[in-house]
Design a protein around this motif. Structure first.
Motif, short mmCIF file in Angstrom:
data_model
loop_
_atom_site.label_atom_id
_atom_site.label_comp_id
_atom_site.label_asym_id
_atom_site.label_seq_id
_atom_site.Cartn_x
_atom_site.Cartn_y
_atom_site.Cartn_z
N ASP A 184 48.81 12.60 60.87
CA ASP A 184 48.41 12.01 61.76
C ASP A 184 48.06 12.52 63.01
OD1 ASP A 184 49.38 10.58 60.98
OD2 ASP A 184 48.46 9.06 62.62
N VAL A 185 49.78 12.66 63.56
CA VAL A 185 50.68 13.36 64.48
C VAL A 185 50.64 14.57 65.08
CG1 VAL A 185 52.65 12.46 65.96
CG2 VAL A 185 52.26 11.11 64.56
N GLU A 186 50.67 15.39 63.48
CA GLU A 186 50.59 16.39 63.57
C GLU A 186 49.37 16.83 63.99
OE1 GLU A 186 52.74 18.81 59.93
OE2 GLU A 186 51.59 16.86 59.70
N TYR A 187 47.89 16.10 63.03
CA TYR A 187 46.84 16.35 64.06
C TYR A 187 46.43 15.57 65.35
CZ TYR A 187 41.68 15.53 63.68
OH TYR A 187 40.58 15.79 63.59
N LEU A 188 47.80 15.38 65.40
CA LEU A 188 46.98 15.00 67.44
C LEU A 188 48.31 15.88 68.14
CD1 LEU A 188 47.35 10.79 67.08
CD2 LEU A 188 45.63 12.19 67.62
N LEU A 189 48.74 16.18 67.55
CA LEU A 189 49.83 16.94 68.94
C LEU A 189 50.06 18.48 68.52
CD1 LEU A 189 53.12 14.97 68.88
CD2 LEU A 189 50.87 15.01 70.13
N LEU A 190 49.45 18.86 67.09
CA LEU A 190 49.57 20.45 67.31
C LEU A 190 48.34 21.50 68.23
CD1 LEU A 190 50.88 20.82 62.82
CD2 LEU A 190 52.21 21.47 65.34
N ASN A 245 58.31 25.16 76.91
CA ASN A 245 58.16 26.48 78.74
C ASN A 245 57.10 26.83 78.49
OD1 ASN A 245 60.89 25.79 78.75
ND2 ASN A 245 61.50 27.24 77.54
N ASN A 246 55.94 27.30 77.75
CA ASN A 246 54.47 26.70 77.66
C ASN A 246 53.37 25.91 78.13
OD1 ASN A 246 55.04 29.41 77.53
ND2 ASN A 246 55.66 29.45 74.81
N LEU A 247 54.09 25.11 78.46
CA LEU A 247 52.82 23.69 78.41
C LEU A 247 53.21 23.11 80.22
CD1 LEU A 247 53.64 21.56 74.81
CD2 LEU A 247 51.83 22.79 75.59
N SER A 248 52.02 22.34 80.14
CA SER A 248 52.32 21.92 81.73
C SER A 248 53.05 20.51 81.82
CB SER A 248 50.76 21.55 81.95
OG SER A 248 50.04 20.20 81.06
N ASN A 249 53.08 20.54 82.49
CA ASN A 249 54.13 18.87 82.70
C ASN A 249 53.84 17.20 82.15
OD1 ASN A 249 56.68 20.44 84.06
ND2 ASN A 249 55.42 19.68 85.89
N GLU A 250 52.55 18.05 82.27
CA GLU A 250 51.46 16.19 81.58
C GLU A 250 51.02 16.75 80.08
OE1 GLU A 250 50.36 17.46 85.83
OE2 GLU A 250 50.32 19.02 84.64
N LYS A 251 50.90 18.30 79.81
CA LYS A 251 51.15 18.40 78.07
C LYS A 251 52.21 17.81 77.43
CE LYS A 251 47.04 21.26 77.43
NZ LYS A 251 47.14 22.71 76.46
N ARG A 252 53.59 18.13 78.46
CA ARG A 252 55.28 18.24 77.63
C ARG A 252 55.39 16.12 77.62
NH1 ARG A 252 59.20 22.07 80.41
NH2 ARG A 252 60.81 20.60 79.18
N ASN A 253 54.89 15.72 78.46
CA ASN A 253 55.25 14.45 78.70
C ASN A 253 54.53 13.43 77.79
OD1 ASN A 253 56.89 13.79 80.95
ND2 ASN A 253 55.50 13.83 82.36
N PHE A 254 53.25 14.06 77.27
CA PHE A 254 52.06 13.63 76.18
C PHE A 254 53.05 13.90 74.90
CE2 PHE A 254 48.66 14.02 72.93
CZ PHE A 254 48.09 13.24 73.36
N ILE A 255 53.35 14.97 74.62
CA ILE A 255 54.30 15.38 73.62
C ILE A 255 55.21 14.31 73.41
CG2 ILE A 255 55.47 16.59 71.91
CD1 ILE A 255 53.13 18.99 72.84
N LEU A 256 56.22 14.64 74.25
CA LEU A 256 57.38 14.09 74.59
C LEU A 256 57.05 12.01 74.26
CD1 LEU A 256 59.17 15.05 76.91
CD2 LEU A 256 59.94 15.60 74.99
N LYS A 257 55.95 11.57 74.81
CA LYS A 257 56.49 9.98 74.62
C LYS A 257 55.40 9.86 73.30
CE LYS A 257 53.70 6.10 75.85
NZ LYS A 257 53.83 5.66 74.62
N ARG A 258 54.89 10.46 72.38
CA ARG A 258 54.51 10.68 70.64
C ARG A 258 55.86 10.64 69.69
NH1 ARG A 258 48.93 9.03 68.59
NH2 ARG A 258 48.82 8.67 70.52
N LEU A 259 56.45 11.67 70.30
CA LEU A 259 57.42 12.07 69.79
C LEU A 259 58.59 10.80 69.34
CD1 LEU A 259 58.51 15.84 69.47
CD2 LEU A 259 57.00 14.88 67.91
N THR A 260 58.88 10.40 70.78
CA THR A 260 59.64 9.45 70.77
C THR A 260 59.45 8.52 70.55
OG1 THR A 260 60.53 9.62 73.08
CG2 THR A 260 61.01 7.86 72.68
N ASP A 261 58.04 8.06 69.73
CA ASP A 261 57.96 6.88 69.78
C ASP A 261 58.19 6.70 67.95
OD1 ASP A 261 56.34 5.47 71.60
OD2 ASP A 261 54.66 6.39 71.38
N MET A 262 57.32 8.58 67.65
CA MET A 262 57.75 8.62 66.05
C MET A 262 59.63 8.41 65.64
SD MET A 262 56.10 11.95 64.63
CE MET A 262 56.51 12.15 63.09
#
Length: 330
Positions: A184-190, A245-262
């Motif tokens: 489900d996290v792949e479904y959200l982040l990919l 490097n192709n992501l906005s700062n907002e998208k980077r933070n969004f993904i980083l938070k979810r990966l830190t949770d994982m």
């Protein structure tokens, strides 16, 4: 009539529950706008027979795909491959939808053009036969207005149950999940790197059932499938490092938070086992993997209270920290 929404239903040995799921779609007034694709993942009970009755009754709406048992993620991949609707949503076969609210959503989807739609979901406790929680973004997202996806990233962390994608985003960018659990996290982040626009509707659509034996969130299941969770986490970490490097700062933070949770959930499960020498080494290897492969995740991960205590004590307090993790799970 062209289909507005494809719903991918994952089903495995759900003969006692799948009918509630299918009936919630059958009750929709706008059923002609729906495509419901049920992928039977090698069930050995009467799940496929029950689904077949709905296919026969509503051949323009319900479809049954049979496959050998391959895992939860494979059912989503099947749904994406066969989807013809403008938008795409996934649902587990033991959950269901609020039919009246889905009708309202379908009417909105018919009119709009956006990459991702966010809605609400309810948590239903099987043990007491009652909805115990409502998940929404009231006060955080403006309803009914298409906005830049990046602008929403700082305010929300949504769940799989809340997401509906533009189908072409998934198909054209070859979004493929791993076959097993925790996809489900792949479904959200990919798809995140491809998302430009978002709209929120304050509608309770998805009803998420908890308290059922054998669910992937139980401790027994977490321990049994820990290698799969590790695989999914590392795949997503490596994918983030590739595209960051192709992501906005907002998208980077969004993904980083979810990966830190994982990362935290993986450590928590590792710490739930008996603290043998082999298990302690596995914990150290996991922590070092994060440190060596993602400085950004490591920076966030190492500041979590229990992780910080573990590292500052150089693992001497691992027994104490392990007990704290077990209390959290139980």
């Amino acid at each position: 009539m062209d289909k507005v929404l494809t719903v991918s239903v994952a089903a495995y040995n759900l003969e006692n529950l799948i009918e509630q799921n299918l009936h919630s779609f059958e009750k929709c007034k706008n059923i002609d706008l729906l495509e419901v694709i049920v992928t039977d993942d090698g069930s050995t009970d009467h799940t496929a027979e029950i689904v077949s009755k709905y296919v026969q009754k509503y051949p323009g709406t319900f479809k049954l795909i049979k496959q050998k048992n391959s895992g939860a993620g494979s059912t989503v991949n099947s749904g994406i491959r066969h989807a013809t609707g403008k938008y795409f949503k996934m649902i587990d076969g033991d959950d269901w939808v609020e039919s009246e609210n889905l009708d309202k959503l379908l009417e909105n989807l018919y009119k709009i053009d956006t990459d991702i739609i966010i809605t609400n979901y309810e948590v239903y406790d099987e043990t007491i036969s009652k909805v115990i929680e409502y998940k929404n973004f009231r006060g955080k997202l403006q309803e009914g207005k298409i906005i830049d996806f990046s602008k929403a990233c700082n305010d929300v962390q949504f769940a799989m149950h809340q997401v509906t994608y533009r189908t072409s985003i998934l198909k054209n960018n070859n979004i493929v999940l791993d076959n097993g659990f925790y996809t489900d996290v792949e479904y959200l982040l990919l798809p995140v790197q491809y998302l430009k626009t978002l709209i929120y509707y304050d509608l309770n659509i998805y009803v998420y059932r908890v308290g059922r034996n054998g669910q992937s969130v139980s401790l027994e299941s977490l321990q049994k499938h820990i290698d799969m969770h590790d695989l999914v986490f590392k795949r997503l970490l490596n994918e983030y490092e590739r595209i960051k490097n192709n992501l906005s700062n907002e998208k980077r933070n969004f993904i980083l938070k979810r990966l830190t949770d994982m990362a935290y959930y993986q450590l928590r499960t590792l710490m739930s086992f008996e603290m043998t020498d082999n298990n302690i080494q596995t914990i150290k290897d996991f922590v070092n993997y994060i440190k060596n492969n993602s400085p950004e995740i490591n920076e966030r991960f190492s500041q979590i209270k229990k992780v910080k205590l573990l590292l500052k004590s150089n693992y001497h307090l691992i027994g104490f920290v392990s007990k704290q993790f077990r209390k959290e799970i139980n």
